[in-house]
Write an enzyme that holds these catalytic residues in place. Structure first.
Site, PDB file in Angstrom:
ATOM      1  N   ASP A  29      68.159 -47.398  72.173  1.00 31.04           N
ATOM      2  CA  ASP A  29      66.961 -46.745  71.610  1.00 31.04           C
ATOM      3  C   ASP A  29      66.752 -45.414  72.315  1.00 31.04           C
ATOM      4  OD1 ASP A  29      66.100 -48.828  69.788  1.00 31.04           O
ATOM      5  OD2 ASP A  29      65.680 -50.015  71.561  1.00 31.04           O
TER       6      ASP A  29
ATOM      7  N   THR B 155      79.602 -49.070  65.324  1.00 28.90           N
ATOM      8  CA  THR B 155      78.436 -49.953  65.259  1.00 28.90           C
ATOM      9  C   THR B 155      77.552 -49.579  64.062  1.00 28.90           C
ATOM     10  OG1 THR B 155      76.830 -48.673  66.534  1.00 28.90           O
ATOM     11  CG2 THR B 155      78.444 -49.957  67.787  1.00 28.90           C
ATOM     12  N   ARG B 156      76.635 -50.484  63.764  1.00 24.90           N
ATOM     13  CA  ARG B 156      75.759 -50.280  62.614  1.00 24.90           C
ATOM     14  C   ARG B 156      74.875 -49.036  62.806  1.00 24.90           C
ATOM     15  NH1 ARG B 156      71.876 -55.128  60.729  1.00 24.90           N
ATOM     16  NH2 ARG B 156      73.699 -56.435  60.960  1.00 24.90           N
TER      17      ARG B 156
ATOM     18  N   GLU C 111      75.450 -46.497  64.754  1.00 19.33           N
ATOM     19  CA  GLU C 111      76.324 -45.313  64.759  1.00 19.33           C
ATOM     20  C   GLU C 111      76.539 -44.833  63.329  1.00 19.33           C
ATOM     21  OE1 GLU C 111      80.024 -46.370  66.512  1.00 19.33           O
ATOM     22  OE2 GLU C 111      80.936 -44.408  66.180  1.00 19.33           O
TER      23      GLU C 111
END
Ligand SMILES: C[S@@+](CC[C@H](N)C(=O)[O-])C[C@H]1O[C@@H](n2cnc3c(N)ncnc32)[C@H](O)[C@@H]1O
Length: 225
Positions: free
Chosen positions: A131, A205-206, A208
């Site tokens: 985050d 990754t999701r 990304e």
């Protein structure tokens, strides 16, 4: 619990969003208790004595990277931490579908799990697209703080590796500042492509893929000195 009562500054946003699908809810009840990391101090080698190495993924989101790495490296034990329940449920689905036996999960704050790990037992740590907390007043919520860097140095063994990725320029700079200020880490990059290009063993990754940040993804690999 309010932030004031919480012993750690909260570094994550929601812990639940949409309703969890029945099949994933069933896995939360059945599979999670079986693969949850011990809640008292523990030696990860005891969880999988045949493991060649122990890796840690902090904030695994939906668990795609963690599951793919676990499938590629069946002789490595991966400890993943994620407080977002929908993410944990999604990761359990991947673990179940792929029949992975080398993943253990902390369904909470990674820093609490790190605190229960012995010194110098971990070979790799992944912190991928954490985050960003882009507002100045929220920077204190960022996962990368001097205390976390010291804790990562404690659990990583000499020669161990830390991979950090982000697509927020300010968070990339922030992390470089803190890691290069640490006597325990050395940034391995020798040329710009080393941080501009995804490393050869990276799994997209999701987050990304969403490209929500303000710069192209940067990949920082550090070695524990
Ligand atoms: C922006 S998402 C990225 C998820 C995933 N790594 C990816 O790239 O798709 C950051 C994740 O870190 C998790 N997170 C934040 N603080 C954490 C902490 N202290 N321990 C473990 N996970 C944390 C959040 O819940 C969130 O799922």
């Amino acid at each position: 619990m309010s932030d004031a009562e919480h012993p750690l500054m909260r570094s994550y946003g929601r812990i639940k969003s949409r309703p969890i699908k029945p099949r994933q809810a069933a896995l939360l009840d059945s599979l999670l208790p079986a693969i949850r990391v011990p809640q008292a101090p523990f030696d990860p080698r005891a969880l999988m004595p045949a493991a060649r190495e122990v890796w840690v993924e902090i904030g695994f989101g939906g668990g795609e990277h963690m599951a793919a790495q676990a499938a590629r490296n069946p002789d490595v034990l991966i400890l993943g931490a994620e407080p977002f329940q929908n993410g944990v449920a999604s990761a359990l689905r991947h673990i179940d579908e792929q029949g992975l036996s080398n993943v253990r999960i902390e369904d909470g704050d990674a820093r609490a799990m790190l605190a229960r790990l012995p010194d110098a037992g971990v070979k790799r740590v992944f912190i991928l697209f954490p985050d960003p907390w882009p507002k100045l007043r929220h920077h204190k919520r960022r996962l990368i703080q001097a205390e976390t860097v010291a804790e990562l140095a404690r659990v990583l063994r000499p020669g161990g590796r830390l991979r950090f990725a982000s697509d927020w320029a300010d968070y990339v700079d922030w992390t470089l500042e803190r890691l290069t200020a640490s006597p325990d880490f050395r940034w391995t990059a020798e040329r710009a492509d080393d941080w501009r290009r995804p490393p050869s063993d990276h799994v997209t990754t999701r987050y990304e893929e969403k490209r929500l940040g303000d710069c192209p993804p940067a990949f920082l690999d550090f070695v524990r000195i």
